[in-house]
Design a protein around this motif. Structure first.
Motif, PDB file in Angstrom:
ATOM      1  N   HIS A  96      -9.167   3.679   2.393  1.00  0.00           N
ATOM      2  CA  HIS A  96      -9.481   3.994   0.796  1.00  0.00           C
ATOM      3  C   HIS A  96     -10.601   2.980  -0.085  1.00  0.00           C
ATOM      4  CE1 HIS A  96      -6.869   0.554  -0.273  1.00  0.00           C
ATOM      5  NE2 HIS A  96      -6.135   0.862   0.198  1.00  0.00           N
ATOM      6  N   GLU A  97     -11.284   2.897  -1.223  1.00  0.00           N
ATOM      7  CA  GLU A  97     -11.726   1.713  -2.167  1.00  0.00           C
ATOM      8  C   GLU A  97     -11.058   1.208  -2.465  1.00  0.00           C
ATOM      9  OE1 GLU A  97     -15.937   2.235  -5.019  1.00  0.00           O
ATOM     10  OE2 GLU A  97     -14.673   3.364  -4.911  1.00  0.00           O
ATOM     11  N   LEU A  98     -11.826   0.143  -2.804  1.00  0.00           N
ATOM     12  CA  LEU A  98     -10.703  -1.221  -4.169  1.00  0.00           C
ATOM     13  C   LEU A  98     -10.741  -1.068  -5.341  1.00  0.00           C
ATOM     14  CD1 LEU A  98     -10.047  -3.500  -0.855  1.00  0.00           C
ATOM     15  CD2 LEU A  98      -8.422  -2.336  -2.133  1.00  0.00           C
ATOM     16  N   THR A  99     -10.364  -0.294  -6.012  1.00  0.00           N
ATOM     17  CA  THR A  99     -11.350  -0.590  -7.714  1.00  0.00           C
ATOM     18  C   THR A  99      -9.889  -0.961  -8.458  1.00  0.00           C
ATOM     19  OG1 THR A  99      -9.628   1.188  -8.252  1.00  0.00           O
ATOM     20  CG2 THR A  99     -11.652   2.039  -7.404  1.00  0.00           C
ATOM     21  N   GLY A 100      -9.523  -1.942  -8.145  1.00  0.00           N
ATOM     22  CA  GLY A 100      -8.241  -2.343  -8.858  1.00  0.00           C
ATOM     23  C   GLY A 100      -7.431  -1.653  -9.208  1.00  0.00           C
ATOM     24  N   TYR A 104      -4.872   5.036  -7.831  1.00  0.00           N
ATOM     25  CA  TYR A 104      -5.584   6.304  -7.725  1.00  0.00           C
ATOM     26  C   TYR A 104      -6.291   5.896  -6.187  1.00  0.00           C
ATOM     27  CZ  TYR A 104     -10.725   7.199  -8.022  1.00  0.00           C
ATOM     28  OH  TYR A 104     -12.155   8.016  -7.637  1.00  0.00           O
ATOM     29  N   ASP A 105      -6.700   4.208  -5.676  1.00  0.00           N
ATOM     30  CA  ASP A 105      -7.407   4.366  -4.193  1.00  0.00           C
ATOM     31  C   ASP A 105      -6.520   4.820  -4.146  1.00  0.00           C
ATOM     32  OD1 ASP A 105      -8.576   2.221  -5.726  1.00  0.00           O
ATOM     33  OD2 ASP A 105      -8.161   0.971  -5.310  1.00  0.00           O
ATOM     34  N   LEU A 111      -9.471   8.438   2.124  1.00  0.00           N
ATOM     35  CA  LEU A 111      -9.598   9.790   2.576  1.00  0.00           C
ATOM     36  C   LEU A 111      -8.645   9.271   4.801  1.00  0.00           C
ATOM     37  CD1 LEU A 111     -11.975  11.004   4.525  1.00  0.00           C
ATOM     38  CD2 LEU A 111     -13.559   8.311   4.897  1.00  0.00           C
ATOM     39  N   TRP A 112      -8.009  10.594   4.974  1.00  0.00           N
ATOM     40  CA  TRP A 112      -7.577  10.618   6.130  1.00  0.00           C
ATOM     41  C   TRP A 112      -7.952  10.751   6.923  1.00  0.00           C
ATOM     42  CZ3 TRP A 112      -3.409   8.447   6.126  1.00  0.00           C
ATOM     43  CH2 TRP A 112      -1.595   7.678   5.201  1.00  0.00           C
ATOM     44  N   LEU A 113      -7.636   9.581   8.438  1.00  0.00           N
ATOM     45  CA  LEU A 113      -8.084  10.172   9.776  1.00  0.00           C
ATOM     46  C   LEU A 113      -7.335  10.582  10.546  1.00  0.00           C
ATOM     47  CD1 LEU A 113     -10.633   7.520   9.935  1.00  0.00           C
ATOM     48  CD2 LEU A 113     -11.360   9.616   9.381  1.00  0.00           C
ATOM     49  N   GLY A 114      -7.332  11.029  10.996  1.00  0.00           N
ATOM     50  CA  GLY A 114      -5.656  11.455  11.726  1.00  0.00           C
ATOM     51  C   GLY A 114      -4.222  12.284  10.490  1.00  0.00           C
ATOM     52  N   GLU A 115      -3.809  12.098  10.633  1.00  0.00           N
ATOM     53  CA  GLU A 115      -2.524  12.710  10.200  1.00  0.00           C
ATOM     54  C   GLU A 115      -2.028  11.748   9.143  1.00  0.00           C
ATOM     55  OE1 GLU A 115       2.302  13.644  10.779  1.00  0.00           O
ATOM     56  OE2 GLU A 115       1.183  14.419  12.868  1.00  0.00           O
ATOM     57  N   ALA A 116      -1.168  12.306   8.042  1.00  0.00           N
ATOM     58  CA  ALA A 116      -1.689  11.115   6.518  1.00  0.00           C
ATOM     59  C   ALA A 116      -0.380  11.188   7.005  1.00  0.00           C
ATOM     60  CB  ALA A 116      -1.614  12.595   5.653  1.00  0.00           C
ATOM     61  N   GLU A 118       3.104   9.618   4.421  1.00  0.00           N
ATOM     62  CA  GLU A 118       3.256   9.928   3.457  1.00  0.00           C
ATOM     63  C   GLU A 118       4.113   8.487   2.572  1.00  0.00           C
ATOM     64  OE1 GLU A 118       6.886  11.799   1.106  1.00  0.00           O
ATOM     65  OE2 GLU A 118       6.432  12.777   2.805  1.00  0.00           O
ATOM     66  N   LEU A 119       3.172   7.949   1.630  1.00  0.00           N
ATOM     67  CA  LEU A 119       3.030   6.899   0.789  1.00  0.00           C
ATOM     68  C   LEU A 119       4.074   6.941   0.356  1.00  0.00           C
ATOM     69  CD1 LEU A 119      -0.818   5.365   0.525  1.00  0.00           C
ATOM     70  CD2 LEU A 119       1.435   4.874   2.552  1.00  0.00           C
ATOM     71  N   LYS A 120       4.483   5.129  -0.116  1.00  0.00           N
ATOM     72  CA  LYS A 120       5.821   5.409  -1.096  1.00  0.00           C
ATOM     73  C   LYS A 120       5.035   5.364  -2.930  1.00  0.00           C
ATOM     74  CE  LYS A 120       8.899   3.460   1.505  1.00  0.00           C
ATOM     75  NZ  LYS A 120       9.982   2.144   1.935  1.00  0.00           N
ATOM     76  N   TYR A 121       4.024   6.455  -3.249  1.00  0.00           N
ATOM     77  CA  TYR A 121       3.681   6.233  -4.371  1.00  0.00           C
ATOM     78  C   TYR A 121       4.418   5.488  -5.422  1.00  0.00           C
ATOM     79  CZ  TYR A 121       0.626   8.913  -1.821  1.00  0.00           C
ATOM     80  OH  TYR A 121      -0.034   9.305  -0.351  1.00  0.00           O
ATOM     81  N   SER A 122       6.077   5.202  -5.569  1.00  0.00           N
ATOM     82  CA  SER A 122       6.775   4.678  -6.518  1.00  0.00           C
ATOM     83  C   SER A 122       6.291   3.436  -6.941  1.00  0.00           C
ATOM     84  CB  SER A 122       8.319   5.349  -6.545  1.00  0.00           C
ATOM     85  OG  SER A 122       8.387   4.542  -5.592  1.00  0.00           O
ATOM     86  N   VAL A 123       6.241   2.562  -6.079  1.00  0.00           N
ATOM     87  CA  VAL A 123       5.406   1.357  -5.777  1.00  0.00           C
ATOM     88  C   VAL A 123       4.336   0.941  -7.073  1.00  0.00           C
ATOM     89  CG1 VAL A 123       6.500   0.703  -3.573  1.00  0.00           C
ATOM     90  CG2 VAL A 123       4.037   0.922  -3.856  1.00  0.00           C
ATOM     91  N   PHE A 124       4.032   1.471  -7.439  1.00  0.00           N
ATOM     92  CA  PHE A 124       2.608   1.467  -8.362  1.00  0.00           C
ATOM     93  C   PHE A 124       2.901   2.035  -9.493  1.00  0.00           C
ATOM     94  CE2 PHE A 124      -0.245   3.554  -3.962  1.00  0.00           C
ATOM     95  CZ  PHE A 124       0.082   2.231  -3.819  1.00  0.00           C
ATOM     96  N   LYS A 125       2.119   0.815 -10.735  1.00  0.00           N
ATOM     97  CA  LYS A 125       2.802   0.574 -11.790  1.00  0.00           C
ATOM     98  C   LYS A 125       1.301   1.746 -12.516  1.00  0.00           C
ATOM     99  CE  LYS A 125       4.976  -3.688 -11.783  1.00  0.00           C
ATOM    100  NZ  LYS A 125       4.597  -5.071 -12.597  1.00  0.00           N
ATOM    101  N   LYS A 126       2.554   2.483 -13.186  1.00  0.00           N
ATOM    102  CA  LYS A 126       1.172   3.235 -14.069  1.00  0.00           C
ATOM    103  C   LYS A 126       0.613   2.835 -15.201  1.00  0.00           C
ATOM    104  CE  LYS A 126       2.902   7.075 -10.765  1.00  0.00           C
ATOM    105  NZ  LYS A 126       3.303   8.790 -11.041  1.00  0.00           N
TER     106      LYS A 126
END
Length: 126
Positions: A96-100, A104-105, A111-116, A118-126
Motif C-alpha cells: 500500500h501507498e503511505l498517504t498519511g 485509506y492506505d 493491493l493483495w498478493l496471495g490470500e488477504a 483480515e486486518l483489525k481496522y478498528s485501530v485506525f482513528k477515523k
C-alpha cells in the motif's frame, strides 16, 4: 538535520523516502520460509532505496499475525512488487501507498498478493 523515522520500533535511515510499504505475513509454520524470504529481499535490493525490516513475531497494530515490512519509494514500485509477486511463494503480502491516512492506505489503496489477511481496522482513528 533530518531524524530517522521509526517504523514498528525500527529506525529507517534519515531521508528515506517512505512512499510505499509491503507487509509480508507468516504463520508459525511459515516462519523459516519468511526468514529465508526476508534474507532474499535484502540481497535482491542491496544498494537500492529499499528498507527491509526485522521480523515482527507477534500481532501489532492492525496486523493480526506476525510479519515483516519492506519500505520503498514510488520509483521502485514496479521492481519491488514484481519481485514480491514472483518470489513470495504462499506468503500473503499487502502492498500500500503511505498517504498519511492509515485507514485509506490499508483498505481502498490496498493491493493483495496471495490470500488477504483480515486486518483489525478498528485501530485506525477515523
Amino acid at each position: 538535520m533530518e531524524r530517522p523515522y521509526k517504523v514498528n520500533s525500527q529506525l529507517l535511515p534519515a531521508g528515506f523516502p517512505r512512499e510505499f510499504d509491503a507487509h509480508i505475513y507468516f504463520s508459525a509454520e511459515q516462519r523459516q520460509q519468511a526468514e529465508t524470504f526476508r534474507k532474499a529481499a535484502i540481497e535482491q535490493f542491496a544498494g537500492l532505496k529499499v528498507f527491509v525490516g526485522e521480523m515482527i513475531p507477534e500481532a501489532i497494530g492492525p496486523h493480526p499475525v506476525p510479519m515483516f515490512e519492506i519500505n520503498f519509494p514510488k520509483e521502485l514500485f514496479s521492481e519491488v512488487v514484481l519481485w514480491l509477486m514472483h518470489s513470495r511463494g504462499d506468503l500473503s503480502v499487502l502492498v500500500h501507498e503511505l498517504t498519511g491516512d492509515d485507514h485509506y492506505d490499508h483498505t481502498q489503496a490496498a493491493l493483495w498478493l496471495g490470500e488477504a489477511v483480515e486486518l483489525k481496522y478498528s485501530v485506525f482513528k477515523k
